[in-house]
Motif scaffolding. Structure first.
Motif, mmCIF file in Angstrom:
data_model
loop_
_atom_site.group_PDB
_atom_site.id
_atom_site.type_symbol
_atom_site.label_atom_id
_atom_site.label_comp_id
_atom_site.label_asym_id
_atom_site.label_seq_id
_atom_site.Cartn_x
_atom_site.Cartn_y
_atom_site.Cartn_z
ATOM 1 N N ARG A 1 0.864 -1.199 0.000
ATOM 2 C CA ARG A 1 0.000 0.000 0.000
ATOM 3 C C ARG A 1 0.887 1.232 0.000
ATOM 4 O O ARG A 1 0.857 2.038 0.925
ATOM 5 C CB ARG A 1 -0.895 -0.007 1.228
ATOM 6 C CG ARG A 1 -1.769 -1.258 1.358
ATOM 7 C CD ARG A 1 -2.457 -1.309 2.699
ATOM 8 N NE ARG A 1 -1.467 -1.373 3.798
ATOM 9 C CZ ARG A 1 -1.806 -1.477 5.085
ATOM 10 N NH1 ARG A 1 -3.081 -1.475 5.436
ATOM 11 N NH2 ARG A 1 -0.866 -1.541 6.005
ATOM 12 N N GLY A 2 1.726 1.354 -1.003
ATOM 13 C CA GLY A 2 2.683 2.452 -1.037
ATOM 14 C C GLY A 2 4.004 2.035 -0.411
ATOM 15 O O GLY A 2 4.399 0.867 -0.463
ATOM 16 N N TRP A 3 4.661 2.997 0.268
ATOM 17 C CA TRP A 3 6.032 2.775 0.743
ATOM 18 C C TRP A 3 6.224 3.315 2.151
ATOM 19 O O TRP A 3 5.626 4.325 2.521
ATOM 20 C CB TRP A 3 7.023 3.460 -0.202
ATOM 21 C CG TRP A 3 6.865 2.976 -1.609
ATOM 22 C CD1 TRP A 3 6.006 3.473 -2.548
ATOM 23 C CD2 TRP A 3 7.545 1.887 -2.196
ATOM 24 N NE1 TRP A 3 6.111 2.762 -3.701
ATOM 25 C CE2 TRP A 3 7.059 1.772 -3.523
ATOM 26 C CE3 TRP A 3 8.524 0.996 -1.751
ATOM 27 C CZ2 TRP A 3 7.509 0.804 -4.398
ATOM 28 C CZ3 TRP A 3 8.990 0.023 -2.627
ATOM 29 C CH2 TRP A 3 8.483 -0.069 -3.928
ATOM 30 N N SER B 1 3.232 7.397 -1.433
ATOM 31 C CA SER B 1 2.578 6.667 -2.516
ATOM 32 C C SER B 1 3.599 6.391 -3.623
ATOM 33 O O SER B 1 4.762 6.813 -3.543
ATOM 34 C CB SER B 1 1.399 7.477 -3.069
ATOM 35 O OG SER B 1 1.852 8.753 -3.498
ATOM 36 N N ASP B 2 3.187 5.676 -4.649
ATOM 37 C CA ASP B 2 4.106 5.344 -5.735
ATOM 38 C C ASP B 2 4.580 6.600 -6.457
ATOM 39 O O ASP B 2 3.762 7.468 -6.804
ATOM 40 C CB ASP B 2 3.411 4.427 -6.749
ATOM 41 C CG ASP B 2 3.161 3.040 -6.193
ATOM 42 O OD1 ASP B 2 3.775 2.685 -5.171
ATOM 43 O OD2 ASP B 2 2.352 2.302 -6.792
#
Length: 318
Positions: A144-146, A191-192
């Protein structure tokens, strides 16, 4: 007359054997030779897997407990452990030395019943393999993202153990799957980024890629031969499969597809692991139920937990 009857019986037996076992001749040498060749070929598959694996006794013992013993009550007789390890070239003296070290390191805990010794995973090792089991048998948890972590107290070795990439200085990164934040670290969630493909540079993906390639080459022959293995050889093959795959999976950050190299082999390795584990399990579990001894007798062939693992592997998707 007795000699004639003996020859008639022998001839009848020979015809029956020839009908049931093609290639059997009157003397039986060709048939027995083919049987021996078949067993040698199956053993050769195991020897081929072992070649280049650099198997360490303590790590393999933990694999035996995590894959076979934990889902079946958690306790194993030392004699069974010695027999299993002998099949992969680990001697009794190495097993006893490794068990002593695992006990000293609080990885195993022993108990005696009469003249026999039994061991189970210690609580810390149990928690560690529970985490590994989720990676091995459960469906993949999407990121869920980073997590970007400022962690001045975290060493690079500890960061690698937690599958983090090193961005420089005291800053580390990993896919966010809800992992707990290391003590003393300051987390930032992201987020990405637009150029997701550049994130892979913070890990040594080339080394992981090579290990996945090695695993595919090592175990691919079993995809065809797995159903023909004896129960014992199926168990040994499954243990080696879990051991090898676990060794690389625990170092893999499991990056999203756009962040991986185009020739990444991790997904193929996971698909092979799932397929072979399911293929080998019926025969392997028959051997477990008749040869693995715990403090209460033979371990059960199947349990709710072992069946749940197989069910999860059937449901898992890349």
């Amino acid at each position: 007359m007795a000699g004639i009857r003996s020859r008639m019986v022998a001839a009848g037996a020979s015809r029956i054997a020839h009908d049931r076992f093609p290639g059997f001749n009157g003397g039986g040498c060709e048939w027995r030779g083919r049987m021996r060749q078949g067993e040698m070929a199956k053993r050769g598959l195991i020897d081929g897997i072992l070649e280049g694996m650099a198997l360490r006794s303590a790590a393999f013992i933990v694999t035996v407990y995590g894959d076979v013993v934990v889902p079946r009550g958690g306790v194993l007789w030392t004699g069974t452990l010695i027999e299993v390890c002998e099949r992969v070239g680990i001697s009794e003296s190495l097993v006893r030395t490794a068990v002593s070290r695992l006990v000293a390191a609080h990885r195993l805990r022993g108990e005696r019943l009469g003249r026999r010794s039994y061991y189970r995973l210690d609580a810390s090792a149990q928690r560690e393999f529970d985490q590994a089991a989720r990676l091995l048998y459960k469906p993949e948890v999407p990121a869920r993202g980073w997590q970007i972590l400022h962690a001045p107290d975290l060493t690079e070795d500890e960061a690698r153990h937690q599958r983090m990439g090193h961005m420089g200085g005291a800053v580390f990164i990993r896919p966010d799957r809800g992992q707990p934040v290391p003590e003393g670290a300051l987390p930032f969630l992201a987020s990405d980024p637009p150029e997701l493909g550049r994130i892979g540079q913070f890990w040594d993906l080339s080394a992981l890629h090579q290990r996945y390639l090695d695993m595919l080459v090592r175990f691919a022959p079993l995809a065809e031969a797995g159903a023909a293995l004896s129960d014992e050889m199926a168990l040994i093959a499954r243990l080696l499969l879990v051991h090898d795959y676990r060794g690389v999976l625990l170092r893999d950050p499991r990056l999203p597809q756009p962040a991986l190299p185009p020739d990444w082999q991790g997904h193929e390795a996971r698909a092979l692991f799932r397929r072979l584990y399911r293929q080998l399990s019926p025969a392997a579990e028959r051997w477990i139920g008749t040869h693995f001894e715990g403090s209460g007798g033979f371990l059960p062939e199947k349990t709710a937990e072992s069946e749940a693992r197989l069910a999860d592997l059937c449901q898992a998707t890349d």
